[in-house]
Structure formats: structure tokens, C-alpha cells
Enzyme design. Structure first.
Site, PDB file in Angstrom:
ATOM      1  N   GLU A  14      -4.321  -9.015  -4.771  1.00  0.00           N
ATOM      2  CA  GLU A  14      -3.646  -9.186  -5.796  1.00  0.00           C
ATOM      3  C   GLU A  14      -3.513 -10.093  -6.496  1.00  0.00           C
ATOM      4  O   GLU A  14      -3.218 -10.863  -5.575  1.00  0.00           O
ATOM      5  CB  GLU A  14      -2.370  -8.591  -5.884  1.00  0.00           C
ATOM      6  CG  GLU A  14      -2.684  -7.078  -4.920  1.00  0.00           C
ATOM      7  CD  GLU A  14      -0.564  -6.627  -4.489  1.00  0.00           C
ATOM      8  OE1 GLU A  14      -0.053  -5.617  -4.149  1.00  0.00           O
ATOM      9  OE2 GLU A  14      -0.091  -7.813  -4.916  1.00  0.00           O
ATOM     10  N   ASP A  66       1.875  -0.901 -17.091  1.00  0.00           N
ATOM     11  CA  ASP A  66       2.080  -1.183 -17.069  1.00  0.00           C
ATOM     12  C   ASP A  66       1.524  -2.410 -16.007  1.00  0.00           C
ATOM     13  O   ASP A  66       0.785  -2.568 -14.803  1.00  0.00           O
ATOM     14  CB  ASP A  66       2.471  -0.520 -15.084  1.00  0.00           C
ATOM     15  CG  ASP A  66       3.066  -1.089 -14.267  1.00  0.00           C
ATOM     16  OD1 ASP A  66       4.043  -0.547 -13.220  1.00  0.00           O
ATOM     17  OD2 ASP A  66       3.686  -2.012 -14.887  1.00  0.00           O
ATOM     18  N   LYS A  69       0.205  -6.178 -14.975  1.00  0.00           N
ATOM     19  CA  LYS A  69       1.558  -7.085 -14.262  1.00  0.00           C
ATOM     20  C   LYS A  69       0.191  -7.392 -13.079  1.00  0.00           C
ATOM     21  O   LYS A  69      -0.528  -7.120 -12.905  1.00  0.00           O
ATOM     22  CB  LYS A  69       1.968  -6.280 -13.670  1.00  0.00           C
ATOM     23  CG  LYS A  69       2.430  -5.353 -13.138  1.00  0.00           C
ATOM     24  CD  LYS A  69       4.026  -4.989 -11.782  1.00  0.00           C
ATOM     25  CE  LYS A  69       3.434  -3.453 -10.712  1.00  0.00           C
ATOM     26  NZ  LYS A  69       5.049  -3.595 -11.146  1.00  0.00           N
ATOM     27  N   ASN A 121      -0.978  -5.232 -10.109  1.00  0.00           N
ATOM     28  CA  ASN A 121      -1.942  -4.264 -10.263  1.00  0.00           C
ATOM     29  C   ASN A 121      -3.502  -4.862 -10.791  1.00  0.00           C
ATOM     30  O   ASN A 121      -4.065  -4.059 -11.229  1.00  0.00           O
ATOM     31  CB  ASN A 121      -1.394  -3.582 -12.165  1.00  0.00           C
ATOM     32  CG  ASN A 121       0.370  -2.510 -11.190  1.00  0.00           C
ATOM     33  OD1 ASN A 121      -0.238  -2.602  -9.905  1.00  0.00           O
ATOM     34  ND2 ASN A 121       0.554  -1.865 -11.579  1.00  0.00           N
ATOM     35  N   ASP A 124      -4.108   0.978 -11.040  1.00  0.00           N
ATOM     36  CA  ASP A 124      -2.391   1.899 -11.003  1.00  0.00           C
ATOM     37  C   ASP A 124      -2.330   2.359 -12.166  1.00  0.00           C
ATOM     38  O   ASP A 124      -1.843   1.312 -12.946  1.00  0.00           O
ATOM     39  CB  ASP A 124      -1.312   0.902 -10.798  1.00  0.00           C
ATOM     40  CG  ASP A 124      -0.386   1.315 -10.225  1.00  0.00           C
ATOM     41  OD1 ASP A 124       0.988   0.651  -9.311  1.00  0.00           O
ATOM     42  OD2 ASP A 124       0.089   2.996 -10.163  1.00  0.00           O
ATOM     43  N   THR A 178       6.880  -2.110 -15.639  1.00  0.00           N
ATOM     44  CA  THR A 178       8.098  -2.751 -13.938  1.00  0.00           C
ATOM     45  C   THR A 178       8.500  -3.520 -15.351  1.00  0.00           C
ATOM     46  O   THR A 178       8.083  -4.962 -16.249  1.00  0.00           O
ATOM     47  CB  THR A 178       7.523  -3.931 -13.814  1.00  0.00           C
ATOM     48  OG1 THR A 178       5.809  -3.142 -12.889  1.00  0.00           O
ATOM     49  CG2 THR A 178       7.762  -5.053 -12.739  1.00  0.00           C
TER      50      THR A 178
HETATM   51  C1  LIG Z   1      -1.520  -1.288  -6.514  1.00  0.00           C
HETATM   52  C2  LIG Z   1      -1.306  -0.689  -5.193  1.00  0.00           C
HETATM   53  N1  LIG Z   1      -2.320  -1.859  -4.439  1.00  0.00           N
HETATM   54  C3  LIG Z   1      -3.382  -1.101  -4.569  1.00  0.00           C
HETATM   55  N2  LIG Z   1      -3.734  -0.851  -4.852  1.00  0.00           N
HETATM   56  C4  LIG Z   1      -5.691  -0.940  -4.510  1.00  0.00           C
HETATM   57  C5  LIG Z   1      -5.990  -1.746  -3.981  1.00  0.00           C
HETATM   58  C6  LIG Z   1      -5.482  -2.511  -3.389  1.00  0.00           C
HETATM   59  C7  LIG Z   1      -5.798  -3.669  -2.348  1.00  0.00           C
HETATM   60  C8  LIG Z   1      -5.162  -4.567  -1.902  1.00  0.00           C
HETATM   61  C9  LIG Z   1      -6.072  -5.183  -1.442  1.00  0.00           C
HETATM   62  C10 LIG Z   1      -6.938  -5.207  -0.315  1.00  0.00           C
HETATM   63  N3  LIG Z   1      -7.440  -7.021   0.606  1.00  0.00           N
HETATM   64  N4  LIG Z   1      -6.304  -7.127   0.597  1.00  0.00           N
HETATM   65  C11 LIG Z   1      -4.897  -5.953  -0.049  1.00  0.00           C
HETATM   66  C12 LIG Z   1      -3.848  -4.287  -1.576  1.00  0.00           C
HETATM   67  C13 LIG Z   1      -2.976  -3.291  -2.675  1.00  0.00           C
HETATM   68  C14 LIG Z   1      -3.841  -2.610  -3.857  1.00  0.00           C
HETATM   69  C15 LIG Z   1      -7.341  -1.277  -3.644  1.00  0.00           C
HETATM   70  O1  LIG Z   1      -7.957  -2.259  -3.186  1.00  0.00           O
HETATM   71  N5  LIG Z   1      -8.269  -0.223  -4.544  1.00  0.00           N
HETATM   72  C16 LIG Z   1      -7.646   0.091  -5.433  1.00  0.00           C
HETATM   73  C17 LIG Z   1      -6.072   0.196  -5.471  1.00  0.00           C
HETATM   74  C18 LIG Z   1      -5.512   1.994  -5.686  1.00  0.00           C
HETATM   75  C19 LIG Z   1      -6.090   2.227  -6.935  1.00  0.00           C
HETATM   76  C20 LIG Z   1      -5.446   3.532  -7.536  1.00  0.00           C
HETATM   77  C21 LIG Z   1      -5.422   3.391  -8.949  1.00  0.00           C
HETATM   78  C22 LIG Z   1      -5.659   4.412  -7.918  1.00  0.00           C
HETATM   79  C23 LIG Z   1      -0.348  -0.107  -5.368  1.00  0.00           C
HETATM   80  C24 LIG Z   1       0.423  -1.214  -4.735  1.00  0.00           C
HETATM   81  C25 LIG Z   1       0.035   1.279  -5.970  1.00  0.00           C
HETATM   82  C26 LIG Z   1      -0.557   0.559  -3.594  1.00  0.00           C
END
Ligand SMILES: C[C@@H](Nc1nc2c(c3cc(-c4cn[nH]c4)ccc13)C(=O)N=C/C2=C\CC1CC1)C(C)(C)C
Length: 322
Positions: free
Chosen positions: A115, A154, A156, A159, A172, A205
């Protein structure tokens, strides 16, 4: 054709043997599942590795019973429809969806550098060049989202993810709003007041919510431009413009446009932030009335940005690599 071809929504009968993509479909055992990357309110995002190709993806797993129990089925469908319309380097790509008896699975781009929020928290204030670069990539991605008839709602730093080369991937779409054609036409006909159903039920948010949403006016694309203003402010000051101890107090500050520019805030950025943090969406830089997104691209803050090639250029070094 209308701005942004209508992409076919994700077609589920890919499970039908006659469907051309039948042989490309995936099932839960096609992947090895690894560490958890993040938890949403109705989902878990974890690393998945395609056993055939070894390629790693982010896999968003949603618990079907939980979604049904909490009446979130509509939001899951909106997220999938919104993601399926996107085709841009600044937005996470949705490759496949599949399900088993307990869960739904979305297979998406893995953004290995996590993020933008993490970098802001540790390294902000960013230098002007770095803030300009990320603001430009976010703007181009928001432009694409709007061209595909979607409002993200959203935007931020949590995201806005960074890929291996520190380019952004917006993620997201669980709060997205899809502008269907007749709604768009009607709102263009100037009676947007009552056709674009004001999104009262939803609030993003707190810190990034637009004032029009708090006035429960119609929420349109300009809400994402307000959020862009908040993110530029945050990259250049280290904190979001409307901070307070409770959501209620945050909403008060937003409604009263109560924010201050820190003394060391770069002058070139002060003007664009003030124009994006305009209470009236019509007066906000980037609204239809102010010349659309091009009016933002032409602002002096973005002096020197190569809009055509930014996503293939080398991203600025974020000082300390996490
Ligand atoms: C925002 C989301 N967090 C995350 N959503 C996605 C990540 C993601 C990667 C890391 C990360 C990678 N390396 N270190 C941390 C940390 C948080 C992530 C990613 O790589 N690819 C698609 C994602 C989401 C796809 C979604 C639209 C369907 C929440 C907090 C809601 C789980």
C-alpha cells in the site's frame, strides 16, 4: 460509441463446455495459497500461486454465507462488474473468478510493494517530484475508471497499491458505483438532480469522504477528485487534511472545509489542492464545468509530466525500500 466501450461483464457460463473460455477457467485446486495480504470486511486477500505456470496472484476470497447473511451480494456483483470493465496499468486486473461450496474467489494482479499508505506513513512528506508522479498516475487511473462508467468512491492511500516497479495499482472496488447508460444520459440532460440516485446508503472512509455525500446530494465522479486532493495533501504533508478524533468531528471539518496548509507545503501544490478540495462538485477542478480531467492535467502542478509514457517510465525512488 460512448466514452469507454462497455466491456462485457464477467461471463459466468465460462463453466459451460461450449463457452470459448471453458478451457481457461480455473478451479480452487489450480492454486497454492500463501500468506494473507489484507483483510476486508467481507474478504481476505492472500497470495495464490498458479500451479501450472508458477505465476503469483492476489486472490480475494469471499465467504458466501457471510455475504448472503449480511446482504452484500449486490456489492460483490458490483465489484466484479466494475473490475471486469477495467483495462489499465494503474488498476488491478481481474483474471478469473471461481467458487467452491464455501467461498467465491477473485484472481487479480499481485502488487508486491503493498500500500502507498505504508510509504506515506514512513516517508512523507514526499519531495514534489515524487508526489507529482504518484498524483499523475492516480489521476490517469481515475480518468480510466470514469471512462468505463464507474465511480470508485473509496480512493485512499490504503487502496493505492504499488507493483514490483513501484507503479500504482488502484484496488478495492467494493464501494464502487456503476453509472448505467440511461442514468448518465439523463444526468447529462441536466436533470442529474433526481436521476443519478444519490448514494445515501454508502459512506467511504471518513477522512476522504466528499462534502456532497455528507450533504446527501448526488454523488458523481467529482467525489473521486476530492479524494485525489486529499491524497496529494497527504503525500506532501504526511497527514490527511481532515483529521479528528471521531468520524463525526471529521465530517464536521469536511462540511466546514476546515483544513490548513502547513507552512512548508510546496506553493505549486497549494493551488491544485485548494481547487480539488472545493465543496461544490461543479466548482471542483476536473468537473465537467471546469473542463473535465484535462483541466487537472493542464494545471502547473503537473508541469513536466509525460502523460503518455508515465506508466512505462522509471518510478521515482521512494527513499528507503521497505
Ligand atoms: C485493499 C485490500 N488489500 C490488498 N488488496 C490487494 C492486494 C494487496 C497487496 C498487499 C501487499 C502486497 N505485498 N505486501 C502487501 C497488501 C494489501 C492488498 C494485491 O496485491 N492485489 C489485489 C488486492 C485486492 C483486490 C481487490 C479488488 C479486489 C484489502 C485491505 C481490502 C484486503
Amino acid at each position: 460509441s460512448s466514452n469507454g466501450r462497455r466491456e462485457p461483464t464477467l461471463n459466468t457460463d465460462v463453466d459451460d463446455p461450449s463457452h470459448p473460455l471453458y478451457h481457461h477457467r480455473r478451479i480452487v485446486t489450480d492454486f497454492d495459497y500463501g500468506e494473507i495480504l489484507g483483510e476486508g470486511s467481507y474478504s481476505t486477500v492472500l497470495i495464490g500461486r498458479d500451479k501450472r505456470t508458477g505465476k503469483q496472484y492476489a486472490i480475494k476470497r469471499l465467504d458466501k454465507a457471510h455475504i448472503v447473511k449480511n446482504n452484500k451480494v449486490k456489492y460483490v456483483m458490483i465489484e466484479r462488474d466494475a473490475l471486469s470493465r477495467m483495462n489499465h496499468p494503474g488498476i488491478v486486473k481481474l483474471y478469473w473468478t471461481y467458487k467452491d461450496n464455501r467461498s467465491l474467489y477473485f484472481v487479480l494482479d499481485l502488487a508486491r510493494n503493498g500500500e502507498l499508505y505504508t510509504y506515506i506513513r514512513r516517508l512523507a512528506p514526499f519531495d514534489l517530484e515524487t508526489a507529482k508522479f504518484y498524483a499523475a498516475e492516480i489521476l490517469l487511473s481515475i480518468e480510466h475508471i470514469h471512462n468505463r462508467g464507474v465511480i470508485h468512491r473509496d480512493i485512499k492511500p490504503e487502496n493505492i497499491l504499488l507493483d514490483d516497479n513501484s507503479h500504482i495499482k488502484i484496488t478495492d472496488f467494493g464501494s464502487a458505483k456503476i453509472i448505467n447508460e440511461n442514468e448518465k444520459a439523463a444526468s447529462n440532460a441536466g436533470d442529474g438532480g433526481n436521476t443519478a440516485a444519490p448514494a445515501r446508503s454508502f459512506v467511504g472512509t471518513a477522512e476522504y469522504v466528499s462534502p456532497e455525500l455528507l450533504r446527501s446530494d448526488v454523488v458523481s465522479e467529482e467525489a473521486d477528485l476530492w479524494a485525489l486532493g486529499c491524497v496529494i495533501y497527504q503525500m506532501l504533508s504526511g497527514k490527511s487534511p481532515f483529521k479528528a478524533a471521531t468520524d463525526y468531528l471529521i465530517f464536521q471539518k469536511i462540511k466546514n472545509l476546515e483544513y490548513t496548509m502547513p507552512d512548508e507545503f510546496p506553493p505549486a501544490a497549494k493551488d491544485i489542492v485548494e481547487r480539488l478540495l472545493a465543496s461544490e462538485p461543479e466548482k471542483r477542478l476536473g468537473s465537467a464545468a471546469t473542463g473535465g480531467i484535462n483541466a487537472i492535467k493542464e494545471h502547473p502542478f503537473f508541469e513536466g509530466i509525460d502523460w503518455e509514457h508515465i506508466f512505462t517510465s522509471t518510478a521515482p525512488p521512494l527513499r528507503e525500500r521497505l
